[in-house]
Design an enzyme around this catalytic site. Sequence first.
Site, mmCIF file in Angstrom:
data_model
loop_
_atom_site.group_PDB
_atom_site.id
_atom_site.type_symbol
_atom_site.label_atom_id
_atom_site.label_comp_id
_atom_site.label_asym_id
_atom_site.label_seq_id
_atom_site.Cartn_x
_atom_site.Cartn_y
_atom_site.Cartn_z
ATOM 1 N N ASP A 90 0.704 -1.137 0.119
ATOM 2 C CA ASP A 90 -0.175 0.016 -0.048
ATOM 3 C C ASP A 90 0.783 1.424 0.042
ATOM 4 O O ASP A 90 0.325 2.372 0.170
ATOM 5 C CB ASP A 90 -1.016 0.005 1.104
ATOM 6 C CG ASP A 90 -2.222 -0.558 0.446
ATOM 7 O OD1 ASP A 90 -2.652 -0.944 -0.131
ATOM 8 O OD2 ASP A 90 -2.856 -1.233 1.778
ATOM 9 N N ASP A 147 -6.885 -4.664 -3.790
ATOM 10 C CA ASP A 147 -6.745 -3.364 -3.503
ATOM 11 C C ASP A 147 -5.512 -2.645 -4.164
ATOM 12 O O ASP A 147 -5.228 -1.335 -4.542
ATOM 13 C CB ASP A 147 -6.247 -3.204 -1.734
ATOM 14 C CG ASP A 147 -7.515 -4.354 -1.290
ATOM 15 O OD1 ASP A 147 -7.719 -5.152 -1.508
ATOM 16 O OD2 ASP A 147 -7.704 -3.979 -0.015
#
Length: 369
Positions: A90, A147
């Site tokens: 991320d 994601d």
Amino acid sequence: MKEALPLVWEALQVKVDRMIEQLGDKSPHVAKEDGIYDDMRHDWWTSGFWPGILWIMHEMTGKDHYKKAAWSWDEKFEKKMIEANNYHHDVGFQFLPTAIIKYKLTGDQDGKRRGLFAANFLTGRFNLAGQFLRAWNQEKIGWSIVDSSMNLSLLFWAAQESADPRFEHVGKAHADTVVEHFIREDGSVNHILSFDPRSGELIESLGGQGAGPHSSWSRGQAWALHGMANTYRYTGDTKYLHAARRVAHYFLACLPEDHVAHWDFRADESLEGLPRDTSAATCAASGLLELADALPPVEGALYRRAAERILLSLTQNYATWDQPEHEAILRGGTGNLPAGQNIDVSLIYGDYYYVEAIAKLLGWKNRIF
Ligand code: GLY
């Protein structure tokens, strides 16, 4: 939504100005019923969203107090990089809305350096045999998650900035895996896929934050929709545009009457009474606006109108305009329902994508993701 925009924009400025006072140095993630945002570690995946809101507000208004409040975040993240930390796939969510937008808006060379450092870090997580970016750390060596579609912009930016196509090769290879394995035929998506980390062979879909391995976690849909639309913008390859449209059509077909997604579109036969996820709604709305921009106006209007319906409902039914003491912009987010964590709360990424989408409706042309 068009008629409401000037008022919304005015209310947003009042809200964000107040948040600057209320949040201070906090790195916000979740606000529960009391409306008070928590304060998370700087390597937690959501740490870039609050500064991202501030940078968008700065660019849209030209006002320096937003820049001042946003300025030091990428330096804090870099400090954490050289200590024991838990950074992972991320880093795009963290460095795009801080270091890179700071560099784009101000020319700051430290921001550029930190952005390229994060891109190198993300590239190092690529599994060549399986053609995927590894998710998380510790024992989850062969896991990849939808994601990460949103983190690809970090690699595409780095390829442009450094003129080194390796970053783009990796970004496209992972995006191809998203198209081939994460997005299902009907436009729904898998959250977590497990691969054999040595052979690269796909093993199975895991439930993750959705109701089950074959369910349809709405925020995962939103990550894929927005991420594939961004990937098309960077690469010009229509395979990603088609992928984003397929996910968008499924997402829109699943929406309830008030246009705000339930947390999982296949949690139950009847979605009646199930928690919503306003963060899925805002991320999808911003992705739909990206799609609208990518298409000729007549074709794009479908996505623009859908985004406006979602944003109007969020503005009228889920926002905290009438609660000045509430530190978030939106209520009704769901973090991780299977883990029993953060259900019907405010989520900083829900707030971020709301601001991003409203800015796009107001003509903001720059992009963070
Ligand atoms: N990227 C983690 C989540 O969407 O909750």
